[in-house]
Design a protein around this motif. Structure first.
Motif, mmCIF file in Angstrom:
data_model
loop_
_atom_site.group_PDB
_atom_site.id
_atom_site.type_symbol
_atom_site.label_atom_id
_atom_site.label_comp_id
_atom_site.label_asym_id
_atom_site.label_seq_id
_atom_site.Cartn_x
_atom_site.Cartn_y
_atom_site.Cartn_z
ATOM 1 N N THR A 102 0.826 -1.215 0.000
ATOM 2 C CA THR A 102 0.000 0.000 0.000
ATOM 3 C C THR A 102 0.860 1.265 0.000
ATOM 4 O OG1 THR A 102 0.034 0.114 2.407
ATOM 5 C CG2 THR A 102 -1.750 -1.181 1.389
ATOM 6 N N ASP A 146 -3.772 8.486 2.150
ATOM 7 C CA ASP A 146 -5.171 8.409 1.721
ATOM 8 C C ASP A 146 -5.716 6.986 1.894
ATOM 9 O OD1 ASP A 146 -7.467 9.755 0.199
ATOM 10 O OD2 ASP A 146 -7.123 7.876 -0.903
ATOM 11 N N ILE A 147 -6.677 6.845 2.795
ATOM 12 C CA ILE A 147 -7.214 5.508 3.121
ATOM 13 C C ILE A 147 -7.730 4.807 1.861
ATOM 14 C CG2 ILE A 147 -9.061 4.309 4.375
ATOM 15 C CD1 ILE A 147 -8.806 6.429 6.584
ATOM 16 N N ARG A 148 -8.482 5.533 1.032
ATOM 17 C CA ARG A 148 -9.088 4.946 -0.174
ATOM 18 C C ARG A 148 -8.006 4.495 -1.156
ATOM 19 N NH1 ARG A 148 -14.160 5.834 -2.851
ATOM 20 N NH2 ARG A 148 -14.105 4.728 -4.864
ATOM 21 N N ALA A 149 -7.021 5.343 -1.387
ATOM 22 C CA ALA A 149 -5.960 5.023 -2.353
ATOM 23 C C ALA A 149 -5.187 3.789 -1.901
ATOM 24 C CB ALA A 149 -5.014 6.216 -2.500
ATOM 25 N N ARG A 150 -4.983 3.666 -0.589
ATOM 26 C CA ARG A 150 -4.245 2.490 -0.089
ATOM 27 C C ARG A 150 -5.046 1.219 -0.335
ATOM 28 N NH1 ARG A 150 0.061 3.949 3.599
ATOM 29 N NH2 ARG A 150 -0.106 1.957 4.711
ATOM 30 N N GLN A 151 -6.371 1.301 -0.240
ATOM 31 C CA GLN A 151 -7.193 0.114 -0.532
ATOM 32 C C GLN A 151 -7.058 -0.272 -2.006
ATOM 33 O OE1 GLN A 151 -8.947 -1.986 1.558
ATOM 34 N NE2 GLN A 151 -7.779 -0.825 3.092
ATOM 35 N N ASP A 152 -6.988 0.706 -2.883
ATOM 36 C CA ASP A 152 -6.806 0.415 -4.322
ATOM 37 C C ASP A 152 -5.481 -0.310 -4.542
ATOM 38 O OD1 ASP A 152 -8.195 3.673 -5.259
ATOM 39 O OD2 ASP A 152 -9.168 1.765 -4.727
ATOM 40 N N ASP A 186 -4.595 -1.126 7.250
ATOM 41 C CA ASP A 186 -5.260 -1.272 5.951
ATOM 42 C C ASP A 186 -6.135 -2.522 5.868
ATOM 43 O OD1 ASP A 186 -2.326 0.173 5.130
ATOM 44 O OD2 ASP A 186 -4.180 1.063 4.322
#
Ligand code: LRH
Ligand code: MN
Length: 381
Positions: A102, A146-152, A186
């Motif tokens: 991530t 960025d929480i969302r970007a790390r999930q991607d 994450d």
């Protein structure tokens, strides 16, 4: 027959439980600790020799890095055990300070993915069918990333590993509420792990580490839910009083272990498809006896769970007989199953008391005398 059910139990011990381990405050080295994966396998074989139900050993890479993994698998088989799950490690390299798969930097993500794919290569050579993925990835302060970007990024890496899995291979995704990250992890809980696995497909399942939940979490609910979804891949068994203490399974909360094993049996998960692995650290107690005791704790919880009078329980549940239903479970839990297990061990040609048998074997004295010099195995942190 309960004994038949108990005879086919399979518990996997972790190679790292035989090495030195500790906390950030201190790692207390012990006499006779293995210096390499070959000696770790020899110690694990003692646990199987005296319990009869611990025939596989999980590896952790690079802690168990060797030149010839096929030779290591042969050594295991000579000892009467086999290599089980392969555990990846993207939590100890300096590059992974801000994350591994991530990480904001694509080069670091590529390096981390490279390690995960190398672990699948190792599975090909050891004959393992299970890759266990735990990520220490997370942040310590709001806004750090960025929480969302790390999930991607996580999803992208998991998809690449999933693609690489061969015939009959799967990966188990391990979640953890916190530590080493202290603001956001994450993969913090079963829901996040389940969602990622659902998107990926049947070769991706969730592993429940019993030390990775917020205090008060009803773990057996998670077990029942994941089993119903066909997404329970296995367990990292240990116990805790506070956080991820990695104490002997059943030591802190034997009743919780019983409730978990009851839901495993009730949910059709008491099969070879469910990986019952120990993930523990014997920081102050002797390691091989610690593993033997842990295996016995799982056997006792399983025996009690198998003793539940399912018909009486179902009837009481149907009739809304709250106390009757609770009593059906408590009667089983309050049953002393040690004589039954001692009898079973004798029928399996084993000593009824594995702890006493190991102490009498002189194995500890042998390794304490032999294993002098060299670097004792540990987490290398
Ligand atoms: C993380 C964890 C994970 C391992 C490690 C040894 O806390 O439970 O399963 O890789 O411990
Ligand atoms: Mn674990």
């Amino acid at each position: 027959m309960i004994k038949d059910e108990l005879r086919r139990q399979r518990i996997e011990t972790p190679s790292w439980a035989y090495g030195n381990s500790g906390t950030r405050f201190k790692v207390f080295a012990q006499q006779g600790v293995p210096r390499d994966p070959y000696e770790k396998l020899a110690d694990a074989a003692q646990v199987h020799r005296h319990t009869g139900v611990a025939p596989t050993v999980a590896l952790h890479i690079p802690w168990d890095k060797v030149d010839d993994y096929a030779d290591l698998a042969r050594h295991a088989s000579d000892l009467g055990v086999a290599i089980g799950a392969v555990n990846s490690n993207v939590f100890q390299d300096d590059d992974y300070k801000l994350g591994s798969v991530t990480h904001p930097d694509p080069a670091v993500r590529k390096k981390a993915l490279g390690h995960l794919l190398e672990c699948v290569d190792i599975m090909d050579r050891t004959g393992s069918d299970t890759l266990k993925l735990w990520f220490s990835d997370g942040t310590n302060y709001p806004g750090q990333d960025d929480i969302r970007a790390r999930q991607d990024r996580l999803a992208e890496a998991l998809a690449a590993v999933y693609e690489r899995l061969g015939e009959g291979q799967r990966f188990l995704l391990e979640y953890k509420l916190f530590e080493p990250a202290f603001y956001m992890t994450d993969l913090p809980d079963w829901g996040a792990a389940y969602a990622h696995c659902l998107k990926l497909g049947p070769k991706a399942q969730v592993v429940v580490d019993t030390g990775h939940h917020a205090p008060g979490t009803n773990i057996e609910f998670i077990v029942a839910f994941l089993l119903r979804e066909g997404k329970l891949g296995g367990f990292d068994f240990n116990s805790r009083f506070y956080a991820d203490d990695d104490l002997m399974v059943g030591a802190a909360d034997p009743f919780q272990l019983f409730r978990i094993m009851y839901e495993v049996i009730r949910g059709g998960g008491y099969t070879a498809e469910t990986a019952f692995m120990l993930d523990q650290c014997h920081n102050i107690e002797p390691k091989i006896p610690g593993q033997i005791r842990s295996v016995m704790n799982v056997q006792e919880a399983t025996a009690k769970a198998l003793l539940v009078d399912r018909d009486a329980l179902a009837a009481a549940q149907r009739e809304g007989d709250v106390l009757g239903a609770n009593a059906a479970l408590m009667d089983a839990y309050n049953t002393d199953v040690r004589p039954l297990l001692a009898e079973l061990r004798e029928e399996m040609g084993l000593d009824p008391d594995p702890m006493a048998a190991y102490a009498r074997s002189g194995y500890f004295e042998k390794i304490a005398a032999e294993r002098v010099g060299g670097a004792q195995a540990g987490w290398g942190a």
